[in-house]
Write a protein that holds these residues in place. Sequence first.
Motif, short mmCIF file in Angstrom:
data_model
loop_
_atom_site.label_atom_id
_atom_site.label_comp_id
_atom_site.label_asym_id
_atom_site.label_seq_id
_atom_site.Cartn_x
_atom_site.Cartn_y
_atom_site.Cartn_z
N ALA A 23 0.84 -1.21 0.00
CA ALA A 23 0.00 0.00 0.00
C ALA A 23 0.87 1.26 0.00
N VAL A 24 1.94 1.26 0.79
CA VAL A 24 2.85 2.41 0.83
C VAL A 24 3.54 2.57 -0.52
N THR A 34 5.75 11.51 -1.46
CA THR A 34 7.12 11.08 -1.69
C THR A 34 7.46 10.00 -0.68
N TYR A 35 8.59 9.34 -0.88
CA TYR A 35 8.94 8.29 0.06
C TYR A 35 9.23 8.89 1.44
N LYS A 36 9.76 10.10 1.48
CA LYS A 36 10.04 10.74 2.76
C LYS A 36 8.74 11.13 3.46
N ALA A 40 7.34 9.75 7.18
CA ALA A 40 6.85 10.61 8.26
C ALA A 40 5.39 10.29 8.60
N HIS A 41 4.57 10.10 7.58
CA HIS A 41 3.14 9.87 7.78
C HIS A 41 2.88 8.57 8.54
N TYR A 42 3.60 7.52 8.20
CA TYR A 42 3.37 6.21 8.81
C TYR A 42 4.31 5.89 9.96
N ARG A 47 15.66 5.23 7.37
CA ARG A 47 15.72 6.22 6.30
C ARG A 47 15.56 5.60 4.91
N SER A 48 15.97 4.36 4.75
CA SER A 48 15.91 3.75 3.42
C SER A 48 14.87 2.63 3.33
#
Length: 79
Positions: A23-24, A34-36, A40-42, A47-48
């Motif tokens: 889902a992400v 964005t992946y960043k 933050a949201h989840y 970091r990777s």
Amino acid sequence: MNSSNKTVAKRSQRDYTMGFKLAVVAQVEKGEMTYKQAQAHYGIQGRSTVLVWLRKHGKLDWSKPIEHSPMSKSKETPA
């Protein structure tokens, strides 16, 4: 005064189900975030981590480098 000791358990990669990862990845590939922003949201700490999921489970081809515009290779200076 009694100070409360709140211990926050850090999440490990094992906490994420395959459905959550997919889902992400889908949200990032659709351009919804964005992946960043997804990290933050989840609350994803690594970091990777999302980048690894994108490479493993995503539909985009990560084997070829991105071609930049020919202007970046130009030796001419702008007038």
